[in-house]
Design a protein around this motif. Sequence first.
Motif, PDB file in Angstrom:
ATOM      1  N   ASP A  87      -8.045  -1.583   1.491  1.00  0.00           N
ATOM      2  CA  ASP A  87      -6.612  -2.089   1.061  1.00  0.00           C
ATOM      3  C   ASP A  87      -6.197  -1.040  -0.205  1.00  0.00           C
ATOM      4  N   ALA A  88      -7.011  -0.785  -0.836  1.00  0.00           N
ATOM      5  CA  ALA A  88      -6.745   0.270  -1.973  1.00  0.00           C
ATOM      6  C   ALA A  88      -6.640   1.734  -1.579  1.00  0.00           C
ATOM      7  N   PHE A  89      -7.296   2.035  -0.471  1.00  0.00           N
ATOM      8  CA  PHE A  89      -7.313   3.274   0.255  1.00  0.00           C
ATOM      9  C   PHE A  89      -6.308   3.646   0.773  1.00  0.00           C
ATOM     10  N   ILE A  90      -5.763   2.443   1.632  1.00  0.00           N
ATOM     11  CA  ILE A  90      -4.845   2.758   2.681  1.00  0.00           C
ATOM     12  C   ILE A  90      -3.617   2.111   2.120  1.00  0.00           C
ATOM     13  N   LYS A  91      -2.547   2.743   1.513  1.00  0.00           N
ATOM     14  CA  LYS A  91      -1.249   2.098   1.280  1.00  0.00           C
ATOM     15  C   LYS A  91      -0.177   2.692   2.092  1.00  0.00           C
ATOM     16  N   ALA A  92      -0.216   1.916   3.634  1.00  0.00           N
ATOM     17  CA  ALA A  92       0.573   2.315   4.585  1.00  0.00           C
ATOM     18  C   ALA A  92       1.085   1.217   5.162  1.00  0.00           C
ATOM     19  N   THR A  93       2.340   1.236   5.669  1.00  0.00           N
ATOM     20  CA  THR A  93       2.971   0.461   6.403  1.00  0.00           C
ATOM     21  C   THR A  93       2.746   0.434   7.935  1.00  0.00           C
ATOM     22  N   ILE A  94       2.095  -0.672   8.566  1.00  0.00           N
ATOM     23  CA  ILE A  94       1.911  -0.683   9.781  1.00  0.00           C
ATOM     24  C   ILE A  94       2.674  -1.258  10.833  1.00  0.00           C
ATOM     25  N   PRO A  95       3.506  -0.335  11.538  1.00  0.00           N
ATOM     26  CA  PRO A  95       4.646  -0.767  12.429  1.00  0.00           C
ATOM     27  C   PRO A  95       4.030  -1.721  13.329  1.00  0.00           C
ATOM     28  N   GLY A  96       4.817  -2.780  13.481  1.00  0.00           N
ATOM     29  CA  GLY A  96       4.273  -4.057  14.401  1.00  0.00           C
ATOM     30  C   GLY A  96       3.180  -4.820  13.845  1.00  0.00           C
ATOM     31  N   GLY A  97       2.744  -4.604  12.441  1.00  0.00           N
ATOM     32  CA  GLY A  97       1.657  -5.196  11.944  1.00  0.00           C
ATOM     33  C   GLY A  97       2.150  -6.732  11.389  1.00  0.00           C
ATOM     34  N   GLY A  98       3.339  -7.046  10.974  1.00  0.00           N
ATOM     35  CA  GLY A  98       3.833  -8.109  10.658  1.00  0.00           C
ATOM     36  C   GLY A  98       3.706  -8.225   9.024  1.00  0.00           C
ATOM     37  N   VAL A  99       3.213  -9.225   8.407  1.00  0.00           N
ATOM     38  CA  VAL A  99       2.941  -9.369   6.949  1.00  0.00           C
ATOM     39  C   VAL A  99       1.849 -10.033   6.708  1.00  0.00           C
ATOM     40  N   PHE A 100       0.924  -9.847   5.673  1.00  0.00           N
ATOM     41  CA  PHE A 100      -0.254 -10.472   5.563  1.00  0.00           C
ATOM     42  C   PHE A 100      -0.074 -11.899   5.015  1.00  0.00           C
TER      43      PHE A 100
END
Length: 96
Positions: free
Chosen positions: A47-60
């Motif tokens: 989570d700290a390493f990958i700060k990206a928006t994932i299209p189609g991933g929705g929200v946590f």
Amino acid sequence: MEIAGKPNKSKTKSTSQLVGNVSKEFKSNGITPRHTLLAIRANEELDAFIKATIPGGGVFPYFHRFLSTDKPKNSEKSRKQKKNVRSGSAQNPLVA
């Protein structure tokens, strides 16, 4: 699992392994962007390493505990108050 010091190949391998585990939890035959998002956000280091928006991933998913539908168990004090109100022993200043 120390991800910060590993080369990119190892990070990719560990990420895909986590995504596969999430996919199995949801009893899915394939990996979707939603599974990727949940795997990355569940792992602190990723989570700290990958700060990206994932299209189609929705929200946590996050629900504040105030919004939960669980009601606290009645305490002894509240039970006595309810009993007094039902029996009519509680005085109401508005009733003459």
